[in-house]
Design a protein around this motif. Sequence first.
Motif, short mmCIF file in Angstrom:
data_model
loop_
_atom_site.label_atom_id
_atom_site.label_comp_id
_atom_site.label_asym_id
_atom_site.label_seq_id
_atom_site.Cartn_x
_atom_site.Cartn_y
_atom_site.Cartn_z
N GLU A 36 27.58 34.78 0.94
CA GLU A 36 27.21 33.36 1.01
C GLU A 36 28.43 32.48 1.23
O GLU A 36 28.36 31.48 1.96
N GLU A 37 29.56 32.83 0.63
CA GLU A 37 30.79 32.05 0.85
C GLU A 37 31.26 32.20 2.29
O GLU A 37 31.72 31.23 2.90
N ALA A 38 31.12 33.40 2.85
CA ALA A 38 31.51 33.62 4.25
C ALA A 38 30.60 32.84 5.18
O ALA A 38 31.05 32.28 6.19
N ILE A 39 29.32 32.77 4.85
CA ILE A 39 28.37 31.99 5.66
C ILE A 39 28.74 30.51 5.59
O ILE A 39 28.74 29.81 6.61
N ALA A 40 29.09 30.05 4.40
CA ALA A 40 29.46 28.64 4.22
C ALA A 40 30.73 28.30 4.99
O ALA A 40 30.88 27.17 5.50
N SER A 41 31.65 29.26 5.11
CA SER A 41 32.90 29.00 5.84
C SER A 41 32.65 28.91 7.34
O SER A 41 33.46 28.33 8.07
N GLY A 42 31.55 29.50 7.82
CA GLY A 42 31.19 29.41 9.22
C GLY A 42 31.78 30.50 10.10
O GLY A 42 31.61 30.46 11.31
N ASP A 43 32.45 31.47 9.51
CA ASP A 43 33.05 32.56 10.28
C ASP A 43 32.07 33.73 10.32
O ASP A 43 31.84 34.40 9.32
N GLN A 44 31.50 33.97 11.51
CA GLN A 44 30.47 34.99 11.61
C GLN A 44 31.01 36.40 11.41
O GLN A 44 30.34 37.23 10.80
N GLU A 45 32.21 36.69 11.89
CA GLU A 45 32.77 38.03 11.76
C GLU A 45 32.98 38.40 10.29
O GLU A 45 32.66 39.50 9.86
N VAL A 46 33.52 37.45 9.53
CA VAL A 46 33.75 37.69 8.10
C VAL A 46 32.42 37.84 7.38
O VAL A 46 32.24 38.72 6.52
N ARG A 81 19.61 37.00 8.44
CA ARG A 81 19.12 35.92 9.30
C ARG A 81 20.09 34.74 9.30
O ARG A 81 20.37 34.15 10.34
N ARG A 82 20.65 34.44 8.11
CA ARG A 82 21.62 33.35 8.02
C ARG A 82 22.93 33.69 8.74
O ARG A 82 23.56 32.82 9.34
N VAL A 83 23.35 34.97 8.67
CA VAL A 83 24.57 35.40 9.35
C VAL A 83 24.37 35.29 10.87
O VAL A 83 25.25 34.81 11.59
N LYS A 84 23.21 35.71 11.37
CA LYS A 84 22.93 35.63 12.80
C LYS A 84 22.88 34.17 13.26
O LYS A 84 23.26 33.86 14.39
N ALA A 85 22.42 33.28 12.40
CA ALA A 85 22.27 31.86 12.78
C ALA A 85 23.62 31.17 12.93
O ALA A 85 23.69 30.11 13.57
N ILE A 86 24.69 31.74 12.40
CA ILE A 86 26.01 31.11 12.50
C ILE A 86 26.45 31.01 13.95
O ILE A 86 26.96 29.98 14.39
N SER A 87 26.22 32.07 14.72
CA SER A 87 26.70 32.08 16.11
C SER A 87 25.89 31.15 17.00
O SER A 87 26.39 30.69 18.02
N ALA A 88 24.66 30.86 16.61
CA ALA A 88 23.79 30.03 17.46
C ALA A 88 24.22 28.57 17.48
O ALA A 88 25.00 28.09 16.74
#
Length: 88
Positions: A36-46, A81-88
Amino acid sequence: MANTTSAKKATRKIARRTAVNKTRRTRVRGYIRKVEEAIASGDQEVAAAALKAAQPEMMRAAGKGVFHSNTVARKMSRLSRRVKAISA
């Protein structure tokens, strides 16, 4: 308090299992927090790497009965689903 010998032994076993399950639950929550912290940072790879590390721990917890398997499946689905949504 337990009266019989078998009840006393059962109490000891329950205490040991509770400690193990508590450790597993805490560990899984930590992995989920990292995702969740990685998702919040916006870095999809991490975020993807964190999710990949979290999945086996979550499945192991479900297999051991710490979490219900449907709960783990739901959490993994929502996180991925949230991780995939970062790149969009």
